[in-house]
Design a protein around this motif. Structure first.
Motif, short mmCIF file in Angstrom:
data_model
loop_
_atom_site.label_atom_id
_atom_site.label_comp_id
_atom_site.label_asym_id
_atom_site.label_seq_id
_atom_site.Cartn_x
_atom_site.Cartn_y
_atom_site.Cartn_z
N ALA A 148 27.95 21.56 -35.34
CA ALA A 148 28.21 21.66 -36.78
C ALA A 148 26.96 21.40 -37.61
O ALA A 148 26.99 21.53 -38.83
CB ALA A 148 29.31 20.68 -37.19
N THR A 149 25.89 21.01 -36.96
CA THR A 149 24.61 20.88 -37.67
C THR A 149 23.54 21.60 -36.84
O THR A 149 23.73 21.86 -35.66
CB THR A 149 24.15 19.42 -37.84
N GLY B 183 32.07 18.09 -46.13
CA GLY B 183 30.97 17.90 -45.18
C GLY B 183 30.18 16.69 -45.60
O GLY B 183 30.61 15.98 -46.52
N GLY B 184 29.04 16.42 -44.96
CA GLY B 184 28.56 17.08 -43.75
C GLY B 184 29.33 16.65 -42.52
O GLY B 184 30.42 16.08 -42.58
N ASP C 27 37.00 22.68 -43.71
CA ASP C 27 36.55 23.98 -43.23
C ASP C 27 35.11 23.84 -42.78
O ASP C 27 34.28 23.37 -43.57
CB ASP C 27 36.58 25.03 -44.35
N LEU C 28 34.82 24.23 -41.56
CA LEU C 28 33.45 24.11 -41.06
C LEU C 28 33.05 25.36 -40.30
O LEU C 28 33.87 26.02 -39.67
CB LEU C 28 33.33 22.93 -40.09
N ASN C 29 31.76 25.64 -40.34
CA ASN C 29 31.17 26.65 -39.47
C ASN C 29 30.60 25.94 -38.25
O ASN C 29 29.78 25.04 -38.39
CB ASN C 29 30.03 27.38 -40.19
N SER D 37 35.69 3.42 -47.85
CA SER D 37 36.15 3.90 -46.53
C SER D 37 36.74 5.29 -46.73
O SER D 37 37.09 5.67 -47.86
CB SER D 37 37.21 2.95 -45.99
N GLY E 62 29.62 13.86 -48.07
CA GLY E 62 28.72 12.79 -47.65
C GLY E 62 27.40 12.86 -48.39
O GLY E 62 27.04 13.90 -48.96
N ALA E 63 26.67 11.76 -48.37
CA ALA E 63 25.36 11.69 -49.03
C ALA E 63 24.40 12.73 -48.47
O ALA E 63 23.58 13.30 -49.21
CB ALA E 63 24.78 10.28 -48.85
N GLY E 64 24.50 12.98 -47.15
CA GLY E 64 23.61 13.96 -46.52
C GLY E 64 23.85 15.35 -47.08
O GLY E 64 22.91 16.04 -47.49
N1 LIG Z 1 28.93 23.25 -40.20
C1 LIG Z 1 29.30 23.21 -41.48
O1 LIG Z 1 30.15 23.96 -41.96
C2 LIG Z 1 28.65 22.21 -42.37
C3 LIG Z 1 29.13 21.97 -43.66
C4 LIG Z 1 28.46 21.05 -44.44
C5 LIG Z 1 27.36 20.40 -43.93
N2 LIG Z 1 26.95 20.64 -42.66
C6 LIG Z 1 25.80 19.96 -42.08
O2 LIG Z 1 25.99 18.59 -42.13
C7 LIG Z 1 24.71 17.96 -42.19
C8 LIG Z 1 24.71 16.93 -43.27
O3 LIG Z 1 25.66 16.02 -42.89
P1 LIG Z 1 25.30 14.65 -42.23
O4 LIG Z 1 26.21 14.54 -41.08
O5 LIG Z 1 23.85 14.53 -42.01
O6 LIG Z 1 25.63 13.70 -43.44
P2 LIG Z 1 26.89 13.60 -44.39
O7 LIG Z 1 28.15 13.54 -43.61
O8 LIG Z 1 26.81 14.59 -45.49
O9 LIG Z 1 26.56 12.19 -45.02
C9 LIG Z 1 26.57 11.04 -44.20
C10 LIG Z 1 26.11 9.93 -45.09
O10 LIG Z 1 27.05 9.75 -46.14
C11 LIG Z 1 27.16 8.38 -46.44
N3 LIG Z 1 28.51 7.97 -46.07
C12 LIG Z 1 29.38 8.60 -45.22
N4 LIG Z 1 30.53 7.92 -45.15
C13 LIG Z 1 30.38 6.85 -45.97
C14 LIG Z 1 31.24 5.79 -46.35
N5 LIG Z 1 32.49 5.69 -45.84
N6 LIG Z 1 30.79 4.88 -47.22
C15 LIG Z 1 29.54 4.97 -47.74
N7 LIG Z 1 28.67 5.96 -47.41
C16 LIG Z 1 29.11 6.88 -46.55
C17 LIG Z 1 26.12 7.67 -45.62
O11 LIG Z 1 24.89 7.79 -46.34
P3 LIG Z 1 24.06 6.57 -47.00
O12 LIG Z 1 24.47 5.32 -46.27
O13 LIG Z 1 22.65 6.96 -46.80
O14 LIG Z 1 24.43 6.56 -48.42
C18 LIG Z 1 26.02 8.57 -44.42
O15 LIG Z 1 24.79 8.48 -43.75
C19 LIG Z 1 23.70 19.02 -42.46
O16 LIG Z 1 23.04 19.29 -41.21
C20 LIG Z 1 24.54 20.20 -42.86
O17 LIG Z 1 23.94 21.41 -42.47
C21 LIG Z 1 27.58 21.53 -41.89
#
Ligand SMILES: NC(=O)c1ccc[n+]([C@@H]2O[C@H](COP(=O)([O-])OP(=O)(O)OC[C@H]3O[C@@H](n4cnc5c(N)ncnc54)[C@H](OP(=O)(O)O)[C@@H]3O)[C@@H](O)[C@H]2O)c1
Ligand SMILES: NC(=O)c1ccc[n+]([C@@H]2O[C@H](COP(=O)([O-])OP(=O)(O)OC[C@H]3O[C@@H](n4cnc5c(N)ncnc54)[C@H](OP(=O)(O)O)[C@@H]3O)[C@@H](O)[C@H]2O)c1
Lengths: 217, 217
Positions: free
Chosen positions: A16-17, A153-154, A7-9, A132, A78-80
Protein backbone atom coordinates in the motif's frame (compact mmCIF):
# COMPACT_ATOMS: atom_id res chain seq x y z
CA UNK A 1 -26.21 4.42 10.36
CA UNK A 2 -22.73 5.78 9.72
CA UNK A 3 -20.40 3.26 8.12
CA UNK A 4 -16.62 3.44 8.23
CA UNK A 5 -15.12 3.13 4.78
CA UNK A 6 -11.64 2.53 3.44
CA UNK A 7 -10.49 2.54 -0.18
CA UNK A 8 -6.89 1.74 -1.07
CA UNK A 9 -4.79 1.02 -4.11
CA UNK A 10 -2.58 -1.99 -3.49
CA UNK A 11 -0.42 -4.33 -5.54
CA UNK A 12 -1.09 -8.05 -5.95
CA UNK A 13 1.40 -8.62 -3.16
CA UNK A 14 -0.52 -6.27 -0.85
CA UNK A 15 1.78 -3.23 -0.90
CA UNK A 16 0.00 0.00 0.00
CA UNK A 17 3.04 2.27 -0.02
CA UNK A 18 5.96 2.63 -2.38
CA UNK A 19 9.57 3.36 -1.51
CA UNK A 20 11.23 4.58 -4.70
CA UNK A 21 10.60 8.29 -4.18
CA UNK A 22 13.52 10.62 -4.93
CA UNK A 23 13.85 14.43 -4.75
CA UNK A 24 13.53 14.51 -8.56
CA UNK A 25 10.57 12.13 -8.60
CA UNK A 26 8.72 12.81 -5.32
CA UNK A 27 5.95 10.28 -6.06
CA UNK A 28 8.17 7.63 -7.65
CA UNK A 29 7.54 5.28 -10.55
CA UNK A 30 5.96 2.58 -8.42
CA UNK A 31 3.32 4.99 -7.13
CA UNK A 32 2.47 5.81 -10.71
CA UNK A 33 2.07 2.13 -11.57
CA UNK A 34 0.04 1.45 -8.42
CA UNK A 35 -2.46 4.24 -9.01
CA UNK A 36 -2.41 4.39 -12.82
CA UNK A 37 -5.96 3.12 -13.37
CA UNK A 38 -7.41 5.33 -10.61
CA UNK A 39 -5.65 8.48 -11.79
CA UNK A 40 -6.93 7.80 -15.32
CA UNK A 41 -10.59 7.95 -14.25
CA UNK A 42 -12.83 10.85 -15.15
CA UNK A 43 -13.79 11.22 -11.48
CA UNK A 44 -10.20 11.59 -10.32
CA UNK A 45 -9.47 14.09 -13.08
CA UNK A 46 -12.54 16.13 -12.23
CA UNK A 47 -12.51 15.93 -8.48
CA UNK A 48 -8.79 15.97 -7.71
CA UNK A 49 -7.22 17.66 -10.74
CA UNK A 50 -10.14 20.07 -11.40
CA UNK A 51 -10.12 18.98 -15.05
CA UNK A 52 -13.68 19.64 -16.23
CA UNK A 53 -13.08 18.63 -19.86
CA UNK A 54 -14.80 15.29 -19.32
CA UNK A 55 -11.62 13.39 -20.18
CA UNK A 56 -10.81 10.15 -18.39
CA UNK A 57 -12.03 6.56 -18.23
CA UNK A 58 -15.68 5.92 -17.43
CA UNK A 59 -15.85 2.18 -16.82
CA UNK A 60 -15.66 0.14 -13.63
CA UNK A 61 -12.58 1.97 -12.31
CA UNK A 62 -14.52 5.20 -12.58
CA UNK A 63 -17.60 3.73 -10.89
CA UNK A 64 -15.46 2.94 -7.86
CA UNK A 65 -13.81 6.34 -8.02
CA UNK A 66 -17.21 8.06 -8.07
CA UNK A 67 -18.54 5.89 -5.25
CA UNK A 68 -15.44 6.90 -3.27
CA UNK A 69 -16.79 10.41 -2.88
CA UNK A 70 -20.46 9.54 -2.39
CA UNK A 71 -22.09 9.75 1.01
CA UNK A 72 -18.98 10.71 2.95
CA UNK A 73 -19.66 13.11 5.84
CA UNK A 74 -16.19 13.29 7.38
CA UNK A 75 -12.72 12.00 6.71
CA UNK A 76 -9.78 10.82 8.83
CA UNK A 77 -6.19 11.00 7.60
CA UNK A 78 -2.78 10.32 9.11
CA UNK A 79 -0.08 12.95 9.47
CA UNK A 80 1.97 11.19 6.79
CA UNK A 81 -0.76 11.34 4.18
CA UNK A 82 -1.51 14.99 4.97
CA UNK A 83 2.18 15.72 4.41
CA UNK A 84 3.36 16.71 7.87
CA UNK A 85 6.21 14.18 7.72
CA UNK A 86 7.43 15.46 4.37
CA UNK A 87 7.05 19.09 5.50
CA UNK A 88 8.09 19.17 9.14
CA UNK A 89 8.06 22.46 10.99
CA UNK A 90 6.36 24.28 8.13
CA UNK A 91 3.44 26.14 9.70
CA UNK A 92 2.29 27.21 6.21
CA UNK A 93 1.79 23.65 4.96
CA UNK A 94 -1.84 23.15 3.93
CA UNK A 95 -1.75 19.62 2.44
CA UNK A 96 -1.04 18.33 -1.07
CA UNK A 97 -4.36 19.26 -2.61
CA UNK A 98 -4.17 22.99 -3.30
CA UNK A 99 -6.67 25.61 -2.09
CA UNK A 100 -9.73 23.50 -2.86
CA UNK A 101 -9.11 19.95 -1.64
CA UNK A 102 -11.35 17.15 -2.95
CA UNK A 103 -12.75 16.17 0.47
CA UNK A 104 -15.37 18.95 0.91
CA UNK A 105 -16.11 17.73 4.46
CA UNK A 106 -14.42 18.04 7.86
CA UNK A 107 -11.11 16.14 7.84
CA UNK A 108 -9.46 14.97 11.05
CA UNK A 109 -5.71 14.67 10.68
CA UNK A 110 -4.24 12.35 13.31
CA UNK A 111 -0.96 13.73 14.57
CA UNK A 112 1.05 14.33 17.69
CA UNK A 113 1.68 17.90 16.45
CA UNK A 114 -0.59 20.68 17.65
CA UNK A 115 -1.85 22.90 14.85
CA UNK A 116 -4.79 25.26 14.41
CA UNK A 117 -7.61 24.08 12.17
CA UNK A 118 -7.44 25.10 8.50
CA UNK A 119 -10.55 26.14 6.65
CA UNK A 120 -10.13 25.57 2.92
CA UNK A 121 -12.29 26.44 -0.08
CA UNK A 122 -15.08 24.10 -1.13
CA UNK A 123 -16.12 22.83 2.30
CA UNK A 124 -12.95 21.13 3.53
CA UNK A 125 -11.71 21.95 7.04
CA UNK A 126 -8.64 20.21 8.42
CA UNK A 127 -8.65 19.57 12.19
CA UNK A 128 -5.43 18.29 13.76
CA UNK A 129 -6.07 15.90 16.62
CA UNK A 130 -4.18 13.51 18.86
CA UNK A 131 -6.63 10.71 19.46
CA UNK A 132 -7.04 6.92 19.40
CA UNK A 133 -8.76 5.46 16.33
CA UNK A 134 -11.94 5.04 18.42
CA UNK A 135 -11.85 8.65 19.63
CA UNK A 136 -11.15 10.02 16.17
CA UNK A 137 -14.02 7.98 14.81
CA UNK A 138 -16.38 9.37 17.46
CA UNK A 139 -15.39 12.95 16.57
CA UNK A 140 -15.79 12.29 12.86
CA UNK A 141 -19.13 10.54 13.28
CA UNK A 142 -20.38 13.46 15.35
CA UNK A 143 -19.86 15.95 12.52
CA UNK A 144 -20.64 13.58 9.62
CA UNK A 145 -24.32 14.52 9.69
CA UNK A 146 -25.41 10.93 9.27
CA UNK A 147 -22.99 10.40 6.39
CA UNK A 148 -20.22 7.82 6.35
CA UNK A 149 -16.71 8.32 7.67
CA UNK A 150 -13.80 7.49 5.45
CA UNK A 151 -10.40 6.59 6.75
CA UNK A 152 -8.50 7.92 3.79
CA UNK A 153 -4.94 6.87 4.55
CA UNK A 154 -2.05 6.54 4.77
CA UNK A 155 -1.20 2.92 5.16
CA UNK A 156 -0.30 3.10 8.87
CA UNK A 157 -3.50 4.87 9.84
CA UNK A 158 -5.70 2.55 7.80
CA UNK A 159 -4.02 -0.50 9.30
CA UNK A 160 -4.62 0.82 12.81
CA UNK A 161 -8.35 1.14 12.08
CA UNK A 162 -8.49 -2.31 10.46
CA UNK A 163 -6.62 -3.89 13.38
CA UNK A 164 -9.08 -2.28 15.79
CA UNK A 165 -11.98 -3.82 13.85
CA UNK A 166 -13.47 -0.41 13.08
CA UNK A 167 -13.87 -0.66 9.31
CA UNK A 168 -17.25 -1.67 7.80
CA UNK A 169 -16.44 -1.33 4.10
CA UNK A 170 -13.02 -2.04 2.68
CA UNK A 171 -12.39 -1.62 -1.02
CA UNK A 172 -9.01 -2.54 -2.44
CA UNK A 173 -8.18 -1.77 -6.04
CA UNK A 174 -5.48 -4.31 -6.78
CA UNK A 175 -3.02 -3.49 -9.55
CA UNK A 176 -1.76 -6.77 -11.01
CA UNK A 177 1.89 -6.03 -10.30
CA UNK A 178 4.32 -7.38 -7.72
CA UNK A 179 6.05 -4.47 -5.97
CA UNK A 180 7.95 -6.54 -3.42
CA UNK A 181 8.52 -3.56 -1.11
CA UNK A 182 6.51 -1.11 0.96
CA UNK A 183 3.93 -1.60 3.72
CA UNK A 184 1.94 -4.80 3.28
CA UNK A 185 -1.71 -3.98 3.96
CA UNK A 186 -2.53 -7.57 4.98
CA UNK A 187 0.20 -8.16 7.57
CA UNK A 188 -1.17 -9.36 10.92
CA UNK A 189 -4.78 -9.10 9.76
CA UNK A 190 -5.61 -12.82 9.78
CA UNK A 191 -9.38 -13.38 9.59
CA UNK A 192 -10.13 -9.84 8.39
CA UNK A 193 -12.83 -11.32 6.15
CA UNK A 194 -14.85 -12.63 9.09
CA UNK A 195 -18.46 -11.36 9.07
CA UNK A 196 -17.86 -9.84 5.64
CA UNK A 197 -19.42 -10.44 2.26
CA UNK A 198 -16.63 -10.33 -0.28
CA UNK A 199 -17.13 -9.40 -3.89
CA UNK A 200 -14.61 -9.14 -6.69
CA UNK A 201 -14.93 -7.52 -10.09
CA UNK A 202 -12.26 -6.89 -12.69
CA UNK A 203 -12.01 -3.65 -14.65
CA UNK A 204 -10.90 -3.39 -18.29
CA UNK A 205 -7.65 -1.87 -16.98
CA UNK A 206 -6.89 -5.20 -15.29
CA UNK A 207 -7.48 -3.71 -11.85
CA UNK A 208 -9.04 -6.23 -9.47
CA UNK A 209 -11.59 -4.52 -7.23
CA UNK A 210 -12.27 -6.48 -4.04
CA UNK A 211 -14.83 -5.23 -1.53
CA UNK A 212 -15.28 -6.47 2.02
CA UNK A 213 -18.73 -5.51 3.33
CA UNK A 214 -19.29 -6.13 7.02
CA UNK A 215 -22.76 -7.59 7.48
CA UNK A 216 -23.06 -7.42 11.26
CA UNK A 217 -21.23 -5.48 13.96
CA UNK B 1 7.41 -25.65 -27.61
CA UNK B 2 7.27 -26.94 -24.04
CA UNK B 3 5.96 -24.38 -21.56
CA UNK B 4 6.60 -24.47 -17.83
CA UNK B 5 3.38 -24.20 -15.86
CA UNK B 6 2.52 -23.55 -12.24
CA UNK B 7 -0.91 -23.60 -10.59
CA UNK B 8 -1.31 -22.73 -6.92
CA UNK B 9 -4.04 -22.03 -4.43
CA UNK B 10 -3.18 -18.96 -2.39
CA UNK B 11 -4.95 -16.60 -0.01
CA UNK B 12 -5.54 -12.91 -0.70
CA UNK B 13 -2.43 -12.24 1.36
CA UNK B 14 -0.38 -14.59 -0.83
CA UNK B 15 -0.04 -17.57 1.53
CA UNK B 16 0.68 -20.82 -0.31
CA UNK B 17 1.13 -23.01 2.77
CA UNK B 18 -0.78 -23.34 6.00
CA UNK B 19 0.61 -23.96 9.46
CA UNK B 20 -2.29 -25.22 11.59
CA UNK B 21 -1.77 -28.94 10.98
CA UNK B 22 -2.03 -31.20 14.03
CA UNK B 23 -1.72 -35.00 14.39
CA UNK B 24 -5.53 -35.15 14.62
CA UNK B 25 -6.04 -32.86 11.66
CA UNK B 26 -3.05 -33.50 9.35
CA UNK B 27 -4.23 -31.06 6.67
CA UNK B 28 -5.57 -28.40 9.04
CA UNK B 29 -8.59 -26.14 8.77
CA UNK B 30 -6.76 -23.42 6.85
CA UNK B 31 -5.79 -25.86 4.09
CA UNK B 32 -9.45 -26.77 3.78
CA UNK B 33 -10.44 -23.13 3.43
CA UNK B 34 -7.62 -22.42 0.98
CA UNK B 35 -8.49 -25.30 -1.36
CA UNK B 36 -12.25 -25.53 -0.79
CA UNK B 37 -13.31 -24.35 -4.24
CA UNK B 38 -10.74 -26.52 -6.03
CA UNK B 39 -11.59 -29.66 -4.06
CA UNK B 40 -15.27 -29.09 -4.84
CA UNK B 41 -14.73 -29.31 -8.62
CA UNK B 42 -15.85 -32.30 -10.64
CA UNK B 43 -12.35 -32.60 -12.10
CA UNK B 44 -10.69 -32.86 -8.70
CA UNK B 45 -13.25 -35.43 -7.54
CA UNK B 46 -12.77 -37.51 -10.65
CA UNK B 47 -9.08 -37.23 -11.15
CA UNK B 48 -7.78 -37.15 -7.59
CA UNK B 49 -10.52 -38.89 -5.56
CA UNK B 50 -11.54 -41.38 -8.31
CA UNK B 51 -15.18 -40.35 -7.82
CA UNK B 52 -16.82 -41.11 -11.17
CA UNK B 53 -20.34 -40.15 -10.09
CA UNK B 54 -20.16 -36.85 -11.95
CA UNK B 55 -20.59 -34.90 -8.71
CA UNK B 56 -18.79 -31.60 -8.23
CA UNK B 57 -18.90 -28.04 -9.51
CA UNK B 58 -18.61 -27.48 -13.25
CA UNK B 59 -18.12 -23.73 -13.58
CA UNK B 60 -14.99 -21.61 -13.87
CA UNK B 61 -13.21 -23.33 -10.98
CA UNK B 62 -13.68 -26.62 -12.79
CA UNK B 63 -12.47 -25.19 -16.09
CA UNK B 64 -9.19 -24.28 -14.42
CA UNK B 65 -9.03 -27.66 -12.68
CA UNK B 66 -9.51 -29.46 -16.02
CA UNK B 67 -6.96 -27.26 -17.77
CA UNK B 68 -4.56 -28.15 -14.96
CA UNK B 69 -4.27 -31.69 -16.29
CA UNK B 70 -4.31 -30.90 -20.01
CA UNK B 71 -1.16 -31.08 -22.09
CA UNK B 72 1.21 -31.91 -19.26
CA UNK B 73 4.03 -34.26 -20.30
CA UNK B 74 6.04 -34.32 -17.09
CA UNK B 75 5.83 -32.97 -13.57
CA UNK B 76 8.31 -31.67 -10.99
CA UNK B 77 7.61 -31.79 -7.25
CA UNK B 78 9.57 -31.01 -4.11
CA UNK B 79 10.37 -33.58 -1.44
CA UNK B 80 7.94 -31.84 0.94
CA UNK B 81 4.99 -32.10 -1.39
CA UNK B 82 5.76 -35.73 -2.18
CA UNK B 83 5.73 -36.39 1.57
CA UNK B 84 9.36 -37.27 2.26
CA UNK B 85 9.55 -34.68 5.05
CA UNK B 86 6.42 -36.02 6.78
CA UNK B 87 7.58 -39.63 6.31
CA UNK B 88 11.34 -39.59 6.83
CA UNK B 89 13.23 -42.86 6.62
CA UNK B 90 10.19 -44.77 5.37
CA UNK B 91 11.37 -46.68 2.28
CA UNK B 92 7.80 -47.82 1.66
CA UNK B 93 6.40 -44.30 1.29
CA UNK B 94 4.85 -43.93 -2.18
CA UNK B 95 3.31 -40.42 -1.96
CA UNK B 96 -0.09 -39.18 -0.80
CA UNK B 97 -2.04 -40.22 -3.85
CA UNK B 98 -2.62 -43.99 -3.48
CA UNK B 99 -1.70 -46.63 -6.07
CA UNK B 100 -2.95 -44.62 -9.03
CA UNK B 101 -1.76 -41.01 -8.67
CA UNK B 102 -3.42 -38.30 -10.75
CA UNK B 103 -0.25 -37.27 -12.62
CA UNK B 104 -0.10 -40.09 -15.24
CA UNK B 105 3.26 -38.83 -16.50
CA UNK B 106 6.87 -39.03 -15.30
CA UNK B 107 7.27 -37.05 -12.06
CA UNK B 108 10.64 -35.77 -10.91
CA UNK B 109 10.81 -35.38 -7.14
CA UNK B 110 13.55 -32.97 -6.11
CA UNK B 111 15.31 -34.25 -3.00
CA UNK B 112 18.69 -34.75 -1.46
CA UNK B 113 17.65 -38.33 -0.59
CA UNK B 114 18.60 -41.14 -2.94
CA UNK B 115 15.68 -43.44 -3.76
CA UNK B 116 14.90 -45.90 -6.54
CA UNK B 117 12.23 -44.82 -9.05
CA UNK B 118 8.63 -45.91 -8.32
CA UNK B 119 6.40 -47.06 -11.14
CA UNK B 120 2.75 -46.57 -10.18
CA UNK B 121 -0.49 -47.55 -11.89
CA UNK B 122 -1.98 -45.29 -14.54
CA UNK B 123 1.24 -43.97 -16.08
CA UNK B 124 2.87 -42.17 -13.17
CA UNK B 125 6.54 -42.89 -12.43
CA UNK B 126 8.30 -41.05 -9.61
CA UNK B 127 12.00 -40.33 -10.16
CA UNK B 128 13.99 -38.93 -7.23
CA UNK B 129 16.66 -36.49 -8.32
CA UNK B 130 19.09 -34.02 -6.81
CA UNK B 131 19.28 -31.28 -9.38
CA UNK B 132 19.06 -27.51 -9.84
CA UNK B 133 15.76 -26.16 -11.15
CA UNK B 134 17.36 -25.75 -14.58
CA UNK B 135 18.68 -29.33 -14.60
CA UNK B 136 15.37 -30.76 -13.38
CA UNK B 137 13.58 -28.83 -16.09
CA UNK B 138 15.91 -30.20 -18.77
CA UNK B 139 15.24 -33.78 -17.58
CA UNK B 140 11.50 -33.20 -17.46
CA UNK B 141 11.41 -31.53 -20.89
CA UNK B 142 13.36 -34.42 -22.36
CA UNK B 143 10.69 -36.98 -21.39
CA UNK B 144 7.64 -34.70 -21.80
CA UNK B 145 7.22 -35.71 -25.46
CA UNK B 146 6.55 -32.16 -26.54
CA UNK B 147 4.04 -31.64 -23.72
CA UNK B 148 4.33 -29.00 -21.05
CA UNK B 149 6.15 -29.36 -17.74
CA UNK B 150 4.33 -28.52 -14.55
CA UNK B 151 6.08 -27.50 -11.40
CA UNK B 152 3.42 -28.85 -9.07
CA UNK B 153 4.65 -27.68 -5.68
CA UNK B 154 5.26 -27.29 -2.86
CA UNK B 155 5.71 -23.66 -2.14
CA UNK B 156 9.50 -23.74 -1.76
CA UNK B 157 10.05 -25.55 -5.02
CA UNK B 158 7.67 -23.34 -6.97
CA UNK B 159 9.32 -20.22 -5.59
CA UNK B 160 12.76 -21.48 -6.64
CA UNK B 161 11.51 -21.90 -10.24
CA UNK B 162 9.80 -18.49 -10.20
CA UNK B 163 12.92 -16.82 -8.80
CA UNK B 164 15.01 -18.43 -11.54
CA UNK B 165 12.64 -17.00 -14.17
CA UNK B 166 11.76 -20.46 -15.48
CA UNK B 167 7.95 -20.29 -15.35
CA UNK B 168 5.96 -19.40 -18.50
CA UNK B 169 2.42 -19.79 -17.17
CA UNK B 170 1.47 -19.04 -13.60
CA UNK B 171 -2.09 -19.50 -12.44
CA UNK B 172 -3.04 -18.54 -8.91
CA UNK B 173 -6.50 -19.36 -7.58
CA UNK B 174 -6.90 -16.76 -4.86
CA UNK B 175 -9.27 -17.59 -2.01
CA UNK B 176 -10.63 -14.30 -0.61
CA UNK B 177 -9.38 -14.95 2.91
CA UNK B 178 -6.52 -13.49 4.93
CA UNK B 179 -4.46 -16.32 6.46
CA UNK B 180 -1.73 -14.16 7.94
CA UNK B 181 0.71 -17.07 8.23
CA UNK B 182 2.52 -19.53 5.98
CA UNK B 183 4.88 -19.06 3.04
CA UNK B 184 4.09 -15.91 1.07
CA UNK B 185 4.27 -16.81 -2.62
CA UNK B 186 5.08 -13.22 -3.65
CA UNK B 187 8.00 -12.50 -1.32
CA UNK B 188 11.10 -11.28 -3.16
CA UNK B 189 9.47 -11.63 -6.57
CA UNK B 190 9.29 -7.94 -7.48
CA UNK B 191 8.57 -7.48 -11.18
CA UNK B 192 7.35 -11.06 -11.69
CA UNK B 193 4.70 -9.69 -14.07
CA UNK B 194 7.31 -8.36 -16.51
CA UNK B 195 6.85 -9.72 -20.05
CA UNK B 196 3.55 -11.29 -18.96
CA UNK B 197 -0.01 -10.80 -20.05
CA UNK B 198 -2.15 -10.88 -16.93
CA UNK B 199 -5.78 -11.90 -16.90
CA UNK B 200 -8.19 -12.16 -13.99
CA UNK B 201 -11.57 -13.86 -13.80
CA UNK B 202 -13.75 -14.48 -10.79
CA UNK B 203 -15.60 -17.76 -10.21
CA UNK B 204 -19.04 -18.06 -8.58
CA UNK B 205 -17.24 -19.48 -5.51
CA UNK B 206 -15.53 -16.10 -5.07
CA UNK B 207 -12.17 -17.54 -6.11
CA UNK B 208 -10.10 -15.00 -8.04
CA UNK B 209 -8.19 -16.70 -10.84
CA UNK B 210 -5.19 -14.71 -12.01
CA UNK B 211 -3.03 -15.97 -14.86
CA UNK B 212 0.40 -14.68 -15.84
CA UNK B 213 1.25 -15.67 -19.41
CA UNK B 214 4.80 -15.01 -20.50
CA UNK B 215 4.74 -13.61 -23.99
CA UNK B 216 8.43 -13.72 -24.85
CA UNK B 217 11.39 -15.57 -23.37
N1 LIG C 1 -2.33 2.77 -1.27
C1 LIG C 1 -3.15 3.81 -1.11
O1 LIG C 1 -4.27 3.86 -1.64
C2 LIG C 1 -2.71 4.93 -0.26
C3 LIG C 1 -3.59 5.95 0.13
C4 LIG C 1 -3.09 6.97 0.90
C5 LIG C 1 -1.77 6.97 1.27
N2 LIG C 1 -0.96 5.96 0.90
C6 LIG C 1 0.45 5.91 1.29
O2 LIG C 1 0.56 5.97 2.67
C7 LIG C 1 1.82 6.55 3.00
C8 LIG C 1 1.61 7.60 4.04
O3 LIG C 1 1.12 6.95 5.12
P1 LIG C 1 2.00 6.55 6.35
O4 LIG C 1 1.66 5.15 6.62
O5 LIG C 1 3.41 6.93 6.14
O6 LIG C 1 1.43 7.60 7.39
P2 LIG C 1 -0.05 7.98 7.80
O7 LIG C 1 -0.85 6.77 8.12
O8 LIG C 1 -0.62 8.97 6.85
O9 LIG C 1 0.31 8.77 9.12
C9 LIG C 1 0.87 8.08 10.22
C10 LIG C 1 1.18 9.15 11.22
O10 LIG C 1 -0.03 9.76 11.64
C11 LIG C 1 0.05 10.07 13.01
N3 LIG C 1 -0.92 9.23 13.71
C12 LIG C 1 -1.50 8.08 13.26
N4 LIG C 1 -2.36 7.60 14.18
C13 LIG C 1 -2.31 8.48 15.22
C14 LIG C 1 -2.99 8.55 16.45
N5 LIG C 1 -3.89 7.61 16.81
N6 LIG C 1 -2.73 9.59 17.27
C15 LIG C 1 -1.84 10.54 16.91
N7 LIG C 1 -1.15 10.52 15.74
C16 LIG C 1 -1.41 9.50 14.92
C17 LIG C 1 1.46 9.76 13.45
O11 LIG C 1 2.25 10.90 13.08
P3 LIG C 1 3.00 11.90 14.10
O12 LIG C 1 3.19 11.15 15.39
O13 LIG C 1 4.25 12.25 13.40
O14 LIG C 1 2.11 13.06 14.24
C18 LIG C 1 1.82 8.65 12.51
O15 LIG C 1 3.20 8.51 12.30
C19 LIG C 1 2.38 7.13 1.74
O16 LIG C 1 3.40 6.22 1.30
C20 LIG C 1 1.22 7.10 0.80
O17 LIG C 1 1.64 6.90 -0.52
C21 LIG C 1 -1.41 4.94 0.15
N1 LIG D 1 -0.86 -23.71 -2.34
C1 LIG D 1 -0.78 -24.76 -3.16
O1 LIG D 1 -1.46 -24.84 -4.19
C2 LIG D 1 0.17 -25.85 -2.82
C3 LIG D 1 0.44 -26.89 -3.72
C4 LIG D 1 1.31 -27.87 -3.31
C5 LIG D 1 1.86 -27.84 -2.06
N2 LIG D 1 1.58 -26.80 -1.23
C6 LIG D 1 2.15 -26.71 0.11
O2 LIG D 1 3.54 -26.73 0.04
C7 LIG D 1 4.05 -27.28 1.25
C8 LIG D 1 5.10 -28.31 0.91
O3 LIG D 1 6.08 -27.63 0.25
P1 LIG D 1 7.40 -27.19 0.94
O4 LIG D 1 7.60 -25.80 0.52
O5 LIG D 1 7.41 -27.54 2.37
O6 LIG D 1 8.38 -28.22 0.27
P2 LIG D 1 8.60 -28.63 -1.24
O7 LIG D 1 8.78 -27.45 -2.11
O8 LIG D 1 7.60 -29.66 -1.68
O9 LIG D 1 9.96 -29.39 -1.06
C9 LIG D 1 11.11 -28.67 -0.67
C10 LIG D 1 12.18 -29.70 -0.49
O10 LIG D 1 12.45 -30.34 -1.74
C11 LIG D 1 13.82 -30.62 -1.84
N3 LIG D 1 14.35 -29.79 -2.91
C12 LIG D 1 13.80 -28.67 -3.44
N4 LIG D 1 14.58 -28.20 -4.43
C13 LIG D 1 15.62 -29.05 -4.53
C14 LIG D 1 16.74 -29.12 -5.38
N5 LIG D 1 16.96 -28.19 -6.34
N6 LIG D 1 17.62 -30.14 -5.21
C15 LIG D 1 17.39 -31.08 -4.25
N7 LIG D 1 16.36 -31.08 -3.41
C16 LIG D 1 15.48 -30.06 -3.56
C17 LIG D 1 14.43 -30.27 -0.50
O11 LIG D 1 14.21 -31.41 0.34
P3 LIG D 1 15.36 -32.36 0.94
O12 LIG D 1 16.64 -31.58 0.94
O13 LIG D 1 14.82 -32.70 2.29
O14 LIG D 1 15.39 -33.55 0.06
C18 LIG D 1 13.51 -29.16 -0.05
O15 LIG D 1 13.50 -29.01 1.35
C19 LIG D 1 2.90 -27.86 1.99
O16 LIG D 1 2.58 -26.98 3.05
C20 LIG D 1 1.79 -27.90 0.96
O17 LIG D 1 0.54 -27.72 1.56
C21 LIG D 1 0.75 -25.82 -1.59
Amino acid sequence: MTRVRVDLNISLDGRATTVDQTPDDPFGQDWGRLTEAYVATRTFRERVLHDTSGAGTTDLDDEFAARYFQGIGAEILGAGMFGLHAHPDDPEWRGWWGDEPPFRVPVFVLTHERRPSLEMAGGTTFHFVTASPEEALAMATEVAGGGDVRVGGGATTVRSFLAAGLVDDLHVAIAPIILGQGVNLWDDLRGLERDCRIETVVAPSGTIHVTFTRERR
